[in-house]
Scaffold this motif. Sequence first.
Motif, PDB file in Angstrom:
ATOM      1  N   HIS A  38       0.855  -1.184   0.000  1.00 42.62           N
ATOM      2  CA  HIS A  38       0.000   0.000   0.000  1.00 42.62           C
ATOM      3  C   HIS A  38       0.890   1.232   0.000  1.00 42.62           C
ATOM      4  N   ASN A  39       0.662   2.112  -0.983  1.00 45.15           N
ATOM      5  CA  ASN A  39       1.379   3.396  -1.080  1.00 45.15           C
ATOM      6  C   ASN A  39       2.879   3.243  -1.243  1.00 45.15           C
ATOM      7  N   LEU A  40       3.287   2.232  -2.006  1.00 45.35           N
ATOM      8  CA  LEU A  40       4.701   2.049  -2.285  1.00 45.35           C
ATOM      9  C   LEU A  40       4.995   2.328  -3.753  1.00 45.35           C
ATOM     10  N   SER A  41       6.290   2.504  -4.050  1.00 46.02           N
ATOM     11  CA  SER A  41       6.724   2.889  -5.381  1.00 46.02           C
ATOM     12  C   SER A  41       7.994   2.129  -5.746  1.00 46.02           C
ATOM     13  N   PRO A  46      16.572  -1.067  -6.983  1.00 42.81           N
ATOM     14  CA  PRO A  46      16.053  -2.314  -6.420  1.00 42.81           C
ATOM     15  C   PRO A  46      15.380  -2.217  -5.058  1.00 42.81           C
ATOM     16  N   CYS A  47      15.353  -1.039  -4.463  1.00 40.00           N
ATOM     17  CA  CYS A  47      14.650  -0.860  -3.194  1.00 40.00           C
ATOM     18  C   CYS A  47      13.214  -0.441  -3.455  1.00 40.00           C
ATOM     19  N   LEU A  48      12.346  -0.697  -2.496  1.00 41.32           N
ATOM     20  CA  LEU A  48      10.987  -0.167  -2.511  1.00 41.32           C
ATOM     21  C   LEU A  48      10.939   1.073  -1.634  1.00 41.32           C
ATOM     22  N   SER A  49      10.175   2.051  -2.052  1.00 41.59           N
ATOM     23  CA  SER A  49      10.088   3.282  -1.279  1.00 41.59           C
ATOM     24  C   SER A  49       8.648   3.741  -1.216  1.00 41.59           C
ATOM     25  N   VAL A  50       8.383   4.657  -0.317  1.00 39.90           N
ATOM     26  CA  VAL A  50       7.040   5.221  -0.181  1.00 39.90           C
ATOM     27  C   VAL A  50       6.818   6.200  -1.334  1.00 39.90           C
ATOM     28  N   LEU A 369      -3.012   0.640  -9.291  1.00 43.31           N
ATOM     29  CA  LEU A 369      -1.753  -0.065  -9.465  1.00 43.31           C
ATOM     30  C   LEU A 369      -0.902   0.668 -10.489  1.00 43.31           C
ATOM     31  N   VAL A 370       0.401   0.443 -10.425  1.00 44.34           N
ATOM     32  CA  VAL A 370       1.333   1.063 -11.357  1.00 44.34           C
ATOM     33  C   VAL A 370       2.240  -0.015 -11.922  1.00 44.34           C
ATOM     34  N   PHE A 371       2.321  -0.063 -13.259  1.00 44.91           N
ATOM     35  CA  PHE A 371       3.257  -0.978 -13.917  1.00 44.91           C
ATOM     36  C   PHE A 371       4.393  -0.154 -14.493  1.00 44.91           C
ATOM     37  N   THR A 374       9.908  -0.064 -17.611  1.00 46.79           N
ATOM     38  CA  THR A 374      11.349  -0.262 -17.683  1.00 46.79           C
ATOM     39  C   THR A 374      11.829  -1.298 -16.672  1.00 46.79           C
ATOM     40  N   LYS A 375      11.070  -1.495 -15.600  1.00 49.18           N
ATOM     41  CA  LYS A 375      11.469  -2.440 -14.558  1.00 49.18           C
ATOM     42  C   LYS A 375      10.605  -3.692 -14.546  1.00 49.18           C
ATOM     43  N   ASN A 376       9.525  -3.653 -15.327  1.00 44.44           N
ATOM     44  CA  ASN A 376       8.688  -4.833 -15.543  1.00 44.44           C
ATOM     45  C   ASN A 376       8.106  -5.392 -14.243  1.00 44.44           C
ATOM     46  N   LEU A 377       7.540  -4.527 -13.435  1.00 49.95           N
ATOM     47  CA  LEU A 377       6.913  -4.987 -12.196  1.00 49.95           C
ATOM     48  C   LEU A 377       5.741  -4.078 -11.827  1.00 49.95           C
ATOM     49  N   TRP A 378       4.882  -4.619 -10.960  1.00 50.98           N
ATOM     50  CA  TRP A 378       3.710  -3.903 -10.469  1.00 50.98           C
ATOM     51  C   TRP A 378       3.939  -3.445  -9.038  1.00 50.98           C
ATOM     52  N   VAL A 379       3.405  -2.281  -8.709  1.00 52.75           N
ATOM     53  CA  VAL A 379       3.288  -1.855  -7.319  1.00 52.75           C
ATOM     54  C   VAL A 379       1.873  -1.321  -7.113  1.00 52.75           C
ATOM     55  N   LYS A 380       1.435  -1.361  -5.878  1.00 52.71           N
ATOM     56  CA  LYS A 380       0.125  -0.807  -5.545  1.00 52.71           C
ATOM     57  C   LYS A 380       0.316   0.500  -4.798  1.00 52.71           C
ATOM     58  N   GLU A 381      -0.410   1.523  -5.256  1.00 50.71           N
ATOM     59  CA  GLU A 381      -0.366   2.792  -4.529  1.00 50.71           C
ATOM     60  C   GLU A 381      -1.455   2.836  -3.464  1.00 50.71           C
TER      61      GLU A 381
END
Length: 516
Positions: A38-41, A46-50, A369-371, A374-381
């Motif tokens: 939730h609310n990540l980017s 390679p790290c996940l951030s808010v 969601l955000v795809f 360039t990094k070929n992955l999903w995150v959920k905002e």
Amino acid sequence: MLKLPYLNARQGEHSAIFQFTGLDRRTRIPDGAAREMHNLSADDLPCLSVRETRGKVKDLTTPTLLAFKNNKEIIVSGDKLLVDGAEKCAVQAGEKKWAVIGNRVCIFPDKILYNAETDKVESLTAKQTAKTVTFTNSTMTLDTDAVFQKGDGVTISGCTQKHNNRTVVVQAVEGRKLTVYDNVFQHGELGSQQPENWQESNITLERVVPDLDFVCEKDNRLWGTHDNAVCCCKLGDPKNWNVFNGLSTDAWEAQVGSDGAFTGIAAFSSHIIAFKEHICHKIYGTKPNAMQVQVAHIDGVKPRCDKSIVNVNENIFYLSHAGVMVYAGGIPDCISPQLPDTYTEAVGGRLGSRYYFSAKRQDGAYEMLVFDTTKNLWVKEDDTAAIAFASNAGELYWITKDALWAHSGNTEKAVPWCLTLGDFERVTAERQIVSRLHVLVELSAGSRLLCEMRYDNGAWMPAGRIQNAQGGVFRVPFLPRRCERFSVRLSGVGQAIIKGIEIKRYGGSDQTWHST
């Protein structure tokens, strides 16, 4: 003397994960994936951030359209067309389709355009009824000034001479007089002696625009679908869809033979794609006499998900029954195997190389969601239910049922976030025991962090807490008990960067055992 067997010390397996692979909701996921977030980017991969803080631009009432042209904000709110907050005209309430051609924003089903250069609203259609019209074989003289222009395709109805009820192309306009090609009109039977002129009463002249279900722009033409046809307007002229002079600038229309209704339309670099649910029609060519329609049996756009169609770096993203697809000119690929949910009411947007996707899940909840292409992955905002997205000057905007939002802003003081890792489990006969797990988290000053663990299908239990951090990197330990599987959840408020995971495992026996 009793001799005891020599026991070798258990050799632990140490692994470190410094590359997160994004959101993954499948039954079994790799260690670097997130079961939920939730609310990540992925901006700091390679790290996940808010994610960045957002900004609410303004409150709205039942908005249905959002567009930008020449830095002007164009919104349909209720039954009003607003440009930079000022009302321009009344419109029908309800869902809108729109496309931009030049400086003109064309809006359907209202069939109006807003010219961002002149700041005026115009009708795409024109209609005029004349009580008396004087005909010659190449002209019409009305009883009032004509509302049409040179080049308009005008449909005539009401003539007692039925063969004159037709569509003609206006070649010149002089006040009340409209000139067309020679010998277009006739009086009586063909070949009979014709009077120099004759009159008709109660004649209707109309510049007709089709009732388009979906619309887009390509090569200075508007393209659309209606009924079971694909069509385009006259070159550079969204007001004319019935000009057929045999010229390269003419309008064009073709019926297709496939079953089902159209579900969307998009412009690719080399062709137009008109989607149905399980098929698409590709239209090639730029001149009407050379346009070709080809059929492709591929996964098309899901009904009521035409707003999910977005072109990101010459790749068209959209939602189909098979999931979120990317079309690059051949057979589309599904990019959402990590998202087994069934989505509806999807809308999409673009910010740089990222595809924003807001939709309703099968459980009724919405999520954004955000795809990252360039990094070929999903995150959920978060759980935003967006109605429409639009980009302007490198910024992404969207409307919800009651507000206009901007991707970046400072109306949010601190962003709450959450990350769920796991399940961590072993599926071989030799059970493994995870003796410890560390998560590396960098917190900004004033941030808060809560650490929790869950064993098998049990409840979440607190495993640690950091309040009002002074800032820095924290190595958060988790010491799991023996179990079939366990999950780790981190949640907090404020800026944070999840840098990696360290796992220490020991091999276990192949005896059957049960967690307590």
